[in-house]
Scaffold this motif. Structure first.
Motif, short mmCIF file in Angstrom:
data_model
loop_
_atom_site.label_atom_id
_atom_site.label_comp_id
_atom_site.label_asym_id
_atom_site.label_seq_id
_atom_site.Cartn_x
_atom_site.Cartn_y
_atom_site.Cartn_z
N VAL A 119 -14.21 -2.76 1.80
CA VAL A 119 -15.53 -2.83 1.16
C VAL A 119 -15.79 -1.53 0.38
CG1 VAL A 119 -18.02 -2.98 1.58
CG2 VAL A 119 -16.46 -4.47 2.84
N LYS A 120 -15.42 -0.41 0.97
CA LYS A 120 -15.64 0.87 0.29
C LYS A 120 -14.72 1.01 -0.93
CE LYS A 120 -16.98 3.26 4.50
NZ LYS A 120 -16.53 4.13 5.58
N MET A 121 -13.47 0.65 -0.72
CA MET A 121 -12.50 0.83 -1.81
C MET A 121 -12.84 -0.09 -2.98
SD MET A 121 -8.50 1.42 -1.23
CE MET A 121 -7.89 -0.16 -0.75
N SER A 122 -13.14 -1.36 -2.70
CA SER A 122 -13.46 -2.29 -3.79
C SER A 122 -14.78 -1.92 -4.45
CB SER A 122 -13.46 -3.74 -3.29
OG SER A 122 -14.35 -3.89 -2.21
N GLY A 123 -15.71 -1.36 -3.64
CA GLY A 123 -16.98 -0.91 -4.22
C GLY A 123 -16.74 0.20 -5.23
N TYR A 124 -15.89 1.15 -4.83
CA TYR A 124 -15.58 2.24 -5.76
C TYR A 124 -14.91 1.70 -7.03
CZ TYR A 124 -12.84 5.73 -8.13
OH TYR A 124 -12.27 6.48 -9.12
N VAL A 125 -13.92 0.85 -6.86
CA VAL A 125 -13.18 0.37 -8.03
C VAL A 125 -14.10 -0.43 -8.96
CG1 VAL A 125 -11.26 -1.07 -8.82
CG2 VAL A 125 -10.96 0.43 -6.85
N LYS A 126 -14.99 -1.24 -8.37
CA LYS A 126 -15.93 -1.98 -9.22
C LYS A 126 -16.84 -1.01 -9.98
CE LYS A 126 -18.97 -6.02 -9.19
NZ LYS A 126 -19.43 -7.17 -8.39
#
Ligand code: HEC
Length: 257
Positions: A119-126
């Motif tokens: 969730v954190k990683m995809s949030g950052y990438v988005k």
């Protein structure tokens, strides 16, 4: 008045009862002050920063762009078009699934879709696509065409104990009325802009929540069996709802009730 027409349109006595029992209520002054404070200082910014560290340690922009078959310069506009067909996957995938692929390619442990790490990683990438408009293209290939049709079907299919569908609460003829004091939101409208404002900090849960997870929470509340993250049905639903709000500006992390 307005509620009566909603009830005839709905055919669902259970939901009608809930809607009629509702009283209009707006945020009180203390809630408003807290919301303004959090807008200034979104607690999810910390999760995004941790996501950046995770992403850089496990994948990195160069490897990620390569896996997607684009240049690093084109990463933001590519990210703004998820869910999309990724050639290396041979199917339409979400941003999180594409990160799983990239991690595997780097020989790193593949984070589970529901994990905090993901969730954190995809949030950052988005958030790399912040200030761009969502540019999902549901006509660009056969796979996307199929997924948007499947997603519409899932959005409108009545399921579960109360025979409700997403459309029972999020169709144009009912949005704006209230359910348990919450306004029923138009998911695609620029004011809600669901697809471009999740990952968001959910104040009622004191945590950052991803878009697919937020949709699962609605399934749970409405007694619809939860579609698993990453399933074809769930990805299709994300395609359909994202396309409703195509062109809205990406602003991650959002701030929601
Ligand atoms: C029983 C009514 C009901 C049903 C059925 C329902 N929702 Fe919701 N949904 C709501 C309400 C009410 C809110 C706003 C809650 C709030 O403000 O916290 C909401 C919020 C949302 C949001 C977040 C909107 C935002 O702020 O960006 C999404 C996304 C969403 N729903 C998707 C879905 C999907 C997908 C389905 C079908 C699987 C579904 N909902 C089914 C009532 C419903």
């Amino acid at each position: 008045m307005h509620k009566l027409s909603i009830c005839t349109a709905l055919f669902s006595l259970a939901l009608c009862g809930i809607l009629n029992a509702e009283e209009s209520m707006s945020m009180n002054a203390a809630d408003k002050a807290m919301y303004a404070e959090m807008l200034e200082n979104n607690p999810a910014a910390m999760d995004i920063a941790e996501g950046e560290e995770l992403f850089n340690a496990q994948i990195g922009q160069e490897a990620y762009a390569k896996m997607l078959g684009v240049s690093v310069k084109d990463l933001p506009k590519t990210i703004a078009g998820f869910p999309r067909l990724v050639k290396a996957a041979g199917k339409v995938v979400t941003l999180s699934q594409s990160l799983q692929m990239a991690a595997a390619q780097q020989g790193k442990a593949v984070p589970k879709l529901e994990s905090k790490e993901m969730v954190k990683m995809s949030g950052y990438v988005k958030s790399l696509a912040n200030d761009l408009k969502t540019n999902i293209d549901v006509k660009v290939n056969k796979q996307m065409e199929e997924m948007v049709v499947l997603g519409k079907h899932i959005f409108e299919e009545r399921r579960g104990g109360r025979g409700l569908s997403c459309n029972s609460c999020h169709s144009p003829d009912i949005i704006g009325s209230r359910l348990r004091m919450q306004e029923l939101p138009d998911l695609g409208a620029p004011t809600t802009a669901s697809a471009s404002t999740w990952h968001a900090y959910r104040m009622t849960q004191s945590a950052m929540v991803s878009f697919d997870k937020r949709m699962q929470q609605c399934m749970k509340n409405a007694l619809l069996a939860e579609l698993p993250l990453g399933s074809k049905e769930m990805v299709a639903l994300e395609v359909y709802v994202t396309n409703k709000g195509k062109g809205n500006t990406i602003q991650i992390p959002g701030l929601k009730r």
